[in-house]
Each structure stands twice: as structure tokens, then as C-alpha cells.
Scaffold this motif. Structure first.
Motif, PDB file in Angstrom:
ATOM      1  N   HIS A 243       0.835  -1.191   0.000  1.00 36.70           N
ATOM      2  CA  HIS A 243       0.000   0.000   0.000  1.00 36.70           C
ATOM      3  C   HIS A 243       0.878   1.252   0.000  1.00 36.70           C
ATOM      4  N   ALA A 244       0.238   2.411  -0.043  1.00 38.11           N
ATOM      5  CA  ALA A 244       0.878   3.701   0.214  1.00 38.11           C
ATOM      6  C   ALA A 244      -0.211   4.668   0.645  1.00 38.11           C
ATOM      7  N   ASP A 245       0.170   5.631   1.464  1.00 38.08           N
ATOM      8  CA  ASP A 245      -0.834   6.596   1.927  1.00 38.08           C
ATOM      9  C   ASP A 245      -1.460   7.353   0.772  1.00 38.08           C
TER      10      ASP A 245
ATOM     11  N   TYR B   8      -2.168   6.307  -2.270  1.00 38.07           N
ATOM     12  CA  TYR B   8      -2.954   5.524  -3.225  1.00 38.07           C
ATOM     13  C   TYR B   8      -4.437   5.790  -3.000  1.00 38.07           C
ATOM     14  N   GLY B   9      -5.084   6.326  -4.030  1.00 36.37           N
ATOM     15  CA  GLY B   9      -6.497   6.647  -3.950  1.00 36.37           C
ATOM     16  C   GLY B   9      -6.737   8.093  -3.567  1.00 36.37           C
ATOM     17  N   THR B  10      -7.999   8.493  -3.681  1.00 34.43           N
ATOM     18  CA  THR B  10      -8.404   9.854  -3.333  1.00 34.43           C
ATOM     19  C   THR B  10      -9.667   9.795  -2.472  1.00 34.43           C
ATOM     20  N   PRO B  11      -9.667  10.408  -1.291  1.00 42.54           N
ATOM     21  CA  PRO B  11      -8.589  11.187  -0.679  1.00 42.54           C
ATOM     22  C   PRO B  11      -7.465  10.293  -0.183  1.00 42.54           C
ATOM     23  N   ILE B  12      -6.498  10.889   0.500  1.00 40.46           N
ATOM     24  CA  ILE B  12      -5.359  10.151   0.997  1.00 40.46           C
ATOM     25  C   ILE B  12      -5.831   8.994   1.882  1.00 40.46           C
ATOM     26  N   HIS B  13      -5.132   7.865   1.819  1.00 39.59           N
ATOM     27  CA  HIS B  13      -5.427   6.631   2.564  1.00 39.59           C
ATOM     28  C   HIS B  13      -6.654   5.887   2.024  1.00 39.59           C
ATOM     29  N   ALA B  14      -7.192   6.302   0.877  1.00 36.48           N
ATOM     30  CA  ALA B  14      -8.437   5.703   0.388  1.00 36.48           C
ATOM     31  C   ALA B  14      -8.283   4.222   0.051  1.00 36.48           C
ATOM     32  N   CYS B  15      -7.175   3.846  -0.583  1.00 32.28           N
ATOM     33  CA  CYS B  15      -6.995   2.438  -0.951  1.00 32.28           C
ATOM     34  C   CYS B  15      -6.749   1.575   0.279  1.00 32.28           C
ATOM     35  N   GLU B  16      -6.041   2.108   1.237  1.00 34.54           N
ATOM     36  CA  GLU B  16      -5.841   1.372   2.488  1.00 34.54           C
ATOM     37  C   GLU B  16      -7.196   1.111   3.157  1.00 34.54           C
ATOM     38  N   ALA B  17      -8.051   2.136   3.201  1.00 31.97           N
ATOM     39  CA  ALA B  17      -9.361   1.995   3.823  1.00 31.97           C
ATOM     40  C   ALA B  17     -10.247   1.010   3.063  1.00 31.97           C
ATOM     41  N   ARG B  18     -10.210   1.064   1.712  1.00 31.99           N
ATOM     42  CA  ARG B  18     -11.034   0.152   0.906  1.00 31.99           C
ATOM     43  C   ARG B  18     -10.634  -1.298   1.162  1.00 31.99           C
ATOM     44  N   PHE B  19      -9.346  -1.550   1.248  1.00 30.36           N
ATOM     45  CA  PHE B  19      -8.813  -2.880   1.545  1.00 30.36           C
ATOM     46  C   PHE B  19      -9.362  -3.384   2.881  1.00 30.36           C
ATOM     47  N   ALA B  20      -9.265  -2.560   3.905  1.00 21.78           N
ATOM     48  CA  ALA B  20      -9.699  -2.964   5.239  1.00 21.78           C
ATOM     49  C   ALA B  20     -11.213  -3.126   5.320  1.00 21.78           C
TER      50      ALA B  20
ATOM     51  N   GLY C 157       5.575   9.863   2.667  1.00 21.72           N
ATOM     52  CA  GLY C 157       6.583  10.843   2.268  1.00 21.72           C
ATOM     53  C   GLY C 157       6.210  11.710   1.090  1.00 21.72           C
ATOM     54  N   ILE C 158       5.178  11.339   0.324  1.00 26.29           N
ATOM     55  CA  ILE C 158       4.752  12.148  -0.816  1.00 26.29           C
ATOM     56  C   ILE C 158       3.549  12.996  -0.414  1.00 26.29           C
ATOM     57  N   VAL C 159       3.592  14.274  -0.758  1.00 23.86           N
ATOM     58  CA  VAL C 159       2.449  15.175  -0.547  1.00 23.86           C
ATOM     59  C   VAL C 159       1.903  15.511  -1.941  1.00 23.86           C
TER      60      VAL C 159
ATOM     61  N   PRO D 162       2.876  19.424  -5.737  1.00 26.89           N
ATOM     62  CA  PRO D 162       3.402  18.172  -5.201  1.00 26.89           C
ATOM     63  C   PRO D 162       4.822  18.371  -4.636  1.00 26.89           C
ATOM     64  N   TYR D 163       5.093  17.664  -3.561  1.00 28.39           N
ATOM     65  CA  TYR D 163       6.446  17.691  -3.014  1.00 28.39           C
ATOM     66  C   TYR D 163       6.619  16.506  -2.071  1.00 28.39           C
ATOM     67  N   PHE D 164       7.816  16.369  -1.545  1.00 25.13           N
ATOM     68  CA  PHE D 164       8.131  15.269  -0.646  1.00 25.13           C
ATOM     69  C   PHE D 164       8.341  15.811   0.759  1.00 25.13           C
ATOM     70  N   ASP D 165       8.028  14.995   1.758  1.00 27.35           N
ATOM     71  CA  ASP D 165       8.129  15.451   3.142  1.00 27.35           C
ATOM     72  C   ASP D 165       8.530  14.279   4.038  1.00 27.35           C
ATOM     73  N   PHE D 166       9.818  14.238   4.388  1.00 30.67           N
ATOM     74  CA  PHE D 166      10.314  13.202   5.297  1.00 30.67           C
ATOM     75  C   PHE D 166      10.501  13.767   6.706  1.00 30.67           C
ATOM     76  N   SER D 167       9.751  14.802   7.033  1.00 30.42           N
ATOM     77  CA  SER D 167       9.859  15.374   8.370  1.00 30.42           C
ATOM     78  C   SER D 167       9.267  14.426   9.400  1.00 30.42           C
ATOM     79  N   TYR D 168       9.683  14.606  10.632  1.00 33.08           N
ATOM     80  CA  TYR D 168       9.143  13.807  11.742  1.00 33.08           C
ATOM     81  C   TYR D 168       7.623  13.913  11.783  1.00 33.08           C
ATOM     82  N   ASP D 169       7.093  15.123  11.727  1.00 32.18           N
ATOM     83  CA  ASP D 169       5.650  15.332  11.846  1.00 32.18           C
ATOM     84  C   ASP D 169       4.882  14.626  10.733  1.00 32.18           C
ATOM     85  N   HIS D 170       5.394  14.728   9.501  1.00 30.85           N
ATOM     86  CA  HIS D 170       4.664  14.117   8.385  1.00 30.85           C
ATOM     87  C   HIS D 170       4.691  12.596   8.470  1.00 30.85           C
ATOM     88  N   ILE D 171       5.827  12.020   8.793  1.00 29.06           N
ATOM     89  CA  ILE D 171       5.916  10.559   8.882  1.00 29.06           C
ATOM     90  C   ILE D 171       4.975  10.036   9.962  1.00 29.06           C
TER      91      ILE D 171
END
Length: 310
Positions: free
Chosen positions: A48-50, A52-64, A84-86, A90-99
């Protein structure tokens, strides 16, 4: 299905992974059919990935939501997700808060207490490895994430993270297919500067991963080029399709099976991510783990894909 112990972990994993990037639009019945087909084929690893899908986490939620796995059933599978992807940037974010925020969102969407493997999704140019290390240590200590890795990262980028991150980085998810195999082809053309194939675009990532027990997970194993579909029956790849079809006929399997077997034949002990939502095609891909191509067959595909054997 071929399985092996993922280096740096106690996980026994299959050579083929079922990718969940397109699961959002499937009905409950179709998600369950795909899941049950995967399990029948020996695939108990789901990617999975956060984003994947719209809105964020949509594919994870559909799976569950579709599967509603019991705690016992959840313990039987490996769930991997990425952060890590926003995409709105679009940009990348490996900050503590985002992770931390991303992982908490994935845990809620997946309806699980833990993630087996968390990957940093592509490189963040502005990465501050100390922040990554703090996030990883907190997630590990809380039992929210059990293992960590990266995707699409160079040897230097991984080494920078390893200088600060205490946990082993066990996976690097990389695009790899017969038509996107420069990480293999460059080494074969070493010391041949007049051959374009000799140029190193990835700084020796294949050898680096083998030397450091980092498992390569091959994504888009059938993609011809970005946005151009697969290479199967693609008029731009007549020789490759001729060879794949010939070998498929001789082994009594599908072309997808042979293409999967080509990646898995490499002694780096890779995994192939199958992103199909079609159960029949998933069966054909999974069968590639049970085909052991000869060297002659492997190099025949390699040459047909356009690479030179000096």
C-alpha cells in the motif's frame, strides 16, 4: 510460490507481492476475490501507500473495509505501506511530523495496530535524516511499525539515512522490467564508454543492495515507459514480444509468467509487485515464481529488450 526469509527480519515472504494501488474502485466482492486469489497463489504480502487513492489513505481503507480481517487473519499477512509524498504540492516530506501523521492515518485506514514494513516513498531532496531517525525510533518503540525501508533511493541516500537511523533499512522499491533494466545492463557494459548502456544512472544500486542485504522490490514490472502502457503486444517491442510468446508457449504459461520469471531469475532474490486487479492475471504473474529460466532464456529476453551483450 517461492518464499524466503526477508533479510534483517523474521518475516517469511513470497517472491510476488500483491499491489493495492488501484483497489479503491473495486466492490467488496471483487476485493475479496482478489485477496482470496492471492492467498491461494501463496501471496500473503500486500503493498500500500498513503497516497494511493483519493482522498489520501483511500486504498488502504477500501482494503480494510472490504476484507474486515480478524486479528488472527491479520497476523497471517504482511502489510507494507509508504509515506513521504504530498500529492497536493506536489512535493516530498520526510519530516518527523509528516511521517508520524502518515503512519497514524495508515493504521486507522487499515484498521490495524501495526504495519509490518514502512517505506519512505521516493527521496525527499530536503531530507533531514535526524528527523527520520526520530520518527522511526518512536514508531518502532510504540509497536506501530516493525520494519523499515525506502523506495527509489540511491546508495548514497541510503547510507546517509543509515548514519542516523538505528533500524535496518531492509527494502528498496525500484522500477524494474525487461524494458527498464539499466541497473542490470550497466554492469554488463562496464568499460565500454561508446555504448550508451555503460552509463550509470543509479550509482550501482543493484550491487549495493546485494552487498547490504537490501531486498529489491520491482514495481511496474510490465510497464513499457511512463504513461505508455505495458510492453505486451506493444508494436514498439516486436522482438521482445516474439521472444516472450515463444518462451511462454514452450513452458506452457502466459507471457506475464515469463516476464515475472525473468526478474525473479536474478540471484539478488528480488520480489515482484503485481499491481493487477484481475485475479486471472494475478495467477499468471504468481506462476512466474515457479519458473526457473535458463541463462540462455534469460539473456534471450535481455537482448530482445534492446540491451547489448558485449
Amino acid at each position: 510460490m517461492k518464499t524466503f526469509t526477508l533479510p534483517g527480519t523474521s518475516l517469511t515472504v513470497p517472491s510476488v507481492i500483491s499491489g493495492m494501488m488501484r483497489v479503491q474502485d473495486l466492490s467488496d466482492a471483487k476485493v475479496r476475490d482478489l485477496y482470496e486469489t492471492a492467498r491461494e497463489c501463496g501471496i500473503d504480502f500486500f503493498d500500500h501507500a498513503d497516497i494511493y487513492g483519493t482522498p489520501i489513505h483511500a486504498c488502504e481503507a477500501r482494503f480494510a473495509e472490504a476484507l474486515r480481517l480478524s486479528p488472527a487473519e491479520r497476523s497471517e499477512i504482511t502489510i507494507q505501506t509508504k509515506a513521504g509524498i504530498v500529492p497536493s504540492g506536489p512535493y516530498f516530506d520526510f519530516s518527523y511530523d509528516h511521517i508520524i501523521e502518515s503512519v497514524n492515518g495508515s493504521l486507522e485506514a487499515l484498521n490495524t495496530d501495526y504495519i509490518d514494513i514502512l517505506l519512505l516513498h521516493r527521496p525527499d531532496i530536503l531530507v533531514e535524516p535526524e528527523e527520520v531517525a526520530r520518527a522511526f525510533s518512536e514508531l518502532a518503540a510504540a509497536g506501530k511499525v516493525r520494519n523499515f525501508g525506502v523506495s527509489n533511493q540511491t546508495p548514497g541516500q541510503i547510507e546517509l539515512l543509515k548514519r542516523f537511523v538505528k533500524q535496518p533499512l531492509i527494502v528498496n522499491q525500484l522500477q524494474l522490467s525487461p524494458t527498464h533494466a539499466e541497473m542490470m545492463a550497466q554492469g554488463a557494459a562496464m568499460n565500454m564508454p561508446r555504448l550508451n548502456q555503460s552509463a550509470s544512472y543509479d550509482l550501482g544500486i543493484l550491487d549495493y543492495c546485494r552487498l547490504n542485504d537490501v531486498t529489491i522490490q520491482a514495481w511496474s514490472p510490465f510497464q513499457s515507459d511512463l504513461g505508455k502502457g505495458t510492453y505486451f503486444e506493444n508494436p514498439d517491442y516486436p522482438e521482445l514480444n516474439e521472444v516472450l510468446n515463444k518462451l511462454a508457449n514452450s513452458h506452457g504459461v502466459k507471457s506475464e509468467t515469463i516476464a515475472t520469471a525473468w526478474i525473479l531469475r536474478h540471484p539478488a532474490n528480488m520480489q515482484v509487485i503485481a499491481g493487477t486487479m484481475n485475479p486471472d492475471r494475478l495467477r499468471a504473474i504468481a506462476a512466474g515464481a515457479d519458473i526457473n529460466l535458463t541463462r540462455a532464456e534469460w539473456y534471450q529476453i535481455y537482448r530482445a529488450a534492446g540491451y547489448t551483450v558485449p
